[in-house]
Scaffold this motif. Structure first.
Motif, PDB file in Angstrom:
ATOM      1  N   TYR A  81     -34.942  85.757 -78.837  1.00  0.00           N
ATOM      2  CA  TYR A  81     -34.461  84.774 -77.860  1.00  0.00           C
ATOM      3  C   TYR A  81     -35.289  83.500 -77.935  1.00  0.00           C
ATOM      4  N   GLU A  82     -34.636  82.378 -77.720  1.00  0.00           N
ATOM      5  CA  GLU A  82     -35.299  81.079 -77.641  1.00  0.00           C
ATOM      6  C   GLU A  82     -35.309  80.651 -76.177  1.00  0.00           C
ATOM      7  N   LYS A  83     -36.509  80.533 -75.593  1.00  0.00           N
ATOM      8  CA  LYS A  83     -36.602  80.077 -74.203  1.00  0.00           C
ATOM      9  C   LYS A  83     -36.234  78.604 -74.139  1.00  0.00           C
ATOM     10  N   LEU A  84     -35.320  78.270 -73.222  1.00  0.00           N
ATOM     11  CA  LEU A  84     -34.859  76.898 -73.072  1.00  0.00           C
ATOM     12  C   LEU A  84     -35.588  76.174 -71.945  1.00  0.00           C
ATOM     13  N   ASN A  85     -35.693  76.813 -70.787  1.00  0.00           N
ATOM     14  CA  ASN A  85     -36.416  76.225 -69.658  1.00  0.00           C
ATOM     15  C   ASN A  85     -36.683  77.298 -68.606  1.00  0.00           C
ATOM     16  N   GLN A  86     -37.672  77.012 -67.756  1.00  0.00           N
ATOM     17  CA  GLN A  86     -38.003  77.927 -66.660  1.00  0.00           C
ATOM     18  C   GLN A  86     -37.064  77.646 -65.498  1.00  0.00           C
ATOM     19  N   LEU A  87     -36.510  78.720 -64.926  1.00  0.00           N
ATOM     20  CA  LEU A  87     -35.608  78.581 -63.784  1.00  0.00           C
ATOM     21  C   LEU A  87     -36.309  78.801 -62.457  1.00  0.00           C
ATOM     22  N   GLY A  88     -37.298  79.680 -62.441  1.00  0.00           N
ATOM     23  CA  GLY A  88     -37.984  79.975 -61.200  1.00  0.00           C
ATOM     24  C   GLY A  88     -39.101  80.971 -61.410  1.00  0.00           C
ATOM     25  N   GLU A  89     -39.882  81.150 -60.349  1.00  0.00           N
ATOM     26  CA  GLU A  89     -41.011  82.072 -60.403  1.00  0.00           C
ATOM     27  C   GLU A  89     -41.175  82.703 -59.036  1.00  0.00           C
ATOM     28  N   GLY A  90     -41.458  83.999 -59.052  1.00  0.00           N
ATOM     29  CA  GLY A  90     -41.655  84.712 -57.800  1.00  0.00           C
ATOM     30  C   GLY A  90     -42.797  85.697 -57.927  1.00  0.00           C
ATOM     31  N   THR A  91     -42.925  86.549 -56.949  1.00  0.00           N
ATOM     32  CA  THR A  91     -44.004  87.535 -56.916  1.00  0.00           C
ATOM     33  C   THR A  91     -43.946  88.475 -58.096  1.00  0.00           C
ATOM     34  N   TYR A  92     -42.755  88.861 -58.511  1.00  0.00           N
ATOM     35  CA  TYR A  92     -42.612  89.899 -59.532  1.00  0.00           C
ATOM     36  C   TYR A  92     -42.340  89.377 -60.926  1.00  0.00           C
ATOM     37  N   GLY A  93     -42.253  88.059 -61.110  1.00  0.00           N
ATOM     38  CA  GLY A  93     -42.044  87.559 -62.460  1.00  0.00           C
ATOM     39  C   GLY A  93     -41.537  86.136 -62.526  1.00  0.00           C
ATOM     40  N   VAL A  94     -41.344  85.694 -63.756  1.00  0.00           N
ATOM     41  CA  VAL A  94     -40.859  84.356 -64.062  1.00  0.00           C
ATOM     42  C   VAL A  94     -39.498  84.505 -64.729  1.00  0.00           C
ATOM     43  N   VAL A  95     -38.551  83.622 -64.370  1.00  0.00           N
ATOM     44  CA  VAL A  95     -37.208  83.684 -64.943  1.00  0.00           C
ATOM     45  C   VAL A  95     -36.973  82.438 -65.787  1.00  0.00           C
ATOM     46  N   TYR A  96     -36.470  82.666 -67.009  1.00  0.00           N
ATOM     47  CA  TYR A  96     -36.179  81.594 -67.954  1.00  0.00           C
ATOM     48  C   TYR A  96     -34.703  81.608 -68.316  1.00  0.00           C
ATOM     49  N   ARG A  97     -34.182  80.441 -68.662  1.00  0.00           N
ATOM     50  CA  ARG A  97     -32.884  80.344 -69.312  1.00  0.00           C
ATOM     51  C   ARG A  97     -33.198  80.385 -70.797  1.00  0.00           C
ATOM     52  N   ALA A  98     -32.455  81.188 -71.555  1.00  0.00           N
ATOM     53  CA  ALA A  98     -32.744  81.362 -72.976  1.00  0.00           C
ATOM     54  C   ALA A  98     -31.458  81.512 -73.763  1.00  0.00           C
ATOM     55  N   ARG A  99     -31.593  81.403 -75.074  1.00  0.00           N
ATOM     56  CA  ARG A  99     -30.446  81.553 -75.968  1.00  0.00           C
ATOM     57  C   ARG A  99     -30.732  82.683 -76.949  1.00  0.00           C
ATOM     58  N   ASP A 100     -29.764  83.568 -77.091  1.00  0.00           N
ATOM     59  CA  ASP A 100     -29.856  84.649 -78.079  1.00  0.00           C
ATOM     60  C   ASP A 100     -29.754  83.990 -79.455  1.00  0.00           C
ATOM     61  N   ARG A 101     -30.756  84.177 -80.293  1.00  0.00           N
ATOM     62  CA  ARG A 101     -30.791  83.508 -81.603  1.00  0.00           C
ATOM     63  C   ARG A 101     -29.669  83.989 -82.530  1.00  0.00           C
ATOM     64  N   GLN A 102     -29.173  85.189 -82.327  1.00  0.00           N
ATOM     65  CA  GLN A 102     -28.144  85.730 -83.205  1.00  0.00           C
ATOM     66  C   GLN A 102     -26.730  85.335 -82.757  1.00  0.00           C
ATOM     67  N   THR A 103     -26.467  85.382 -81.449  1.00  0.00           N
ATOM     68  CA  THR A 103     -25.107  85.129 -80.952  1.00  0.00           C
ATOM     69  C   THR A 103     -24.934  83.763 -80.295  1.00  0.00           C
ATOM     70  N   SER A 104     -26.040  83.063 -80.020  1.00  0.00           N
ATOM     71  CA  SER A 104     -26.064  81.775 -79.306  1.00  0.00           C
ATOM     72  C   SER A 104     -25.659  81.895 -77.837  1.00  0.00           C
TER      73      SER A 104
END
Length: 133
Positions: free
Chosen positions: A40-63
Motif C-alpha cells: 500500500y502507498e500511504k496518501l495522507n493521514q485522516l485522523g488519530e485517536g487513542t487506539y491508532g492512526v488512520v491513513y488514506r492509501a492506495r493498493d499498489r496492485q489494484t489502485s
C-alpha cells in the motif's frame, strides 16, 4: 506454548488445553496470511485517536483507495505481540456484515517484523475537515 521438532517435521504449537493448533504459518514466515504494508502507498493521514492512526492509501496492485488503521502498540505490549484488544477489534469487525459498518478487507503487517499492524478497510469519503484545527 510451542514445541520445536527437528528434521522434516514442522514446529507444532499447542493450545492451553494441549490440543495442536494449525496457525497456517507453513512456509509463509512471520506474516502468516497477512499482506505486507509495502503493498500500500500511504496518501495522507485522516485522523488519530487513542487506539491508532488512520491513513488514506492506495493498493499498489489494484489502485483501489483504502483506509489503513495502524494499530497502536506500546513498547511493553510489543514484547508480548499484538494486544488482545486489537485482535478482538479485528475479529469482530471482520465478522460483521452491515451497511453502516466499514468492512475490514485484510490485515497488513510491517515489512520486517510484527512491530506494525494495520487494518485494511474500505475507504469512505468524509464530510467536513478530517483533522480540525
Amino acid at each position: 506454548m510451542g514445541e520445536h521438532n527437528t528434521g522434516n517435521r514442522a514446529t507444532q504449537w499447542m493450545s492451553v488445553t494441549g490440543q495442536p493448533l494449525d496457525l497456517g504459518l507453513r512456509d509463509s514466515g512471520f506474516e502468516g496470511q497477512c499482506v505486507s504494508i509495502t503493498s500500500y502507498e500511504k496518501l495522507n493521514q485522516l485522523g488519530e485517536g487513542t487506539y491508532g492512526v488512520v491513513y488514506r492509501a492506495r493498493d499498489r496492485q489494484t489502485s483501489k483507495v483504502v483506509a489503513l488503521k495502524q494499530v497502536r502498540i506500546s513498547a511493553e505490549e510489543r514484547q508480548n505481540g499484538v494486544p488482545i484488544t486489537a485482535l478482538r477489534e479485528i475479529s469482530i469487525l471482520r465478522s460483521l456484515n452491515h451497511q453502516n459498518v466499514i468492512d475490514v478487507i485484510d490485515v497488513a503487517v510491517g515489512a520486517h517484523a510484527m512491530d506494525e499492524v494495520y487494518m485494511v478497510m474500505d475507504y469512505a469519503e468524509q464530510v467536513g475537515d478530517p483533522m480540525p484545527r
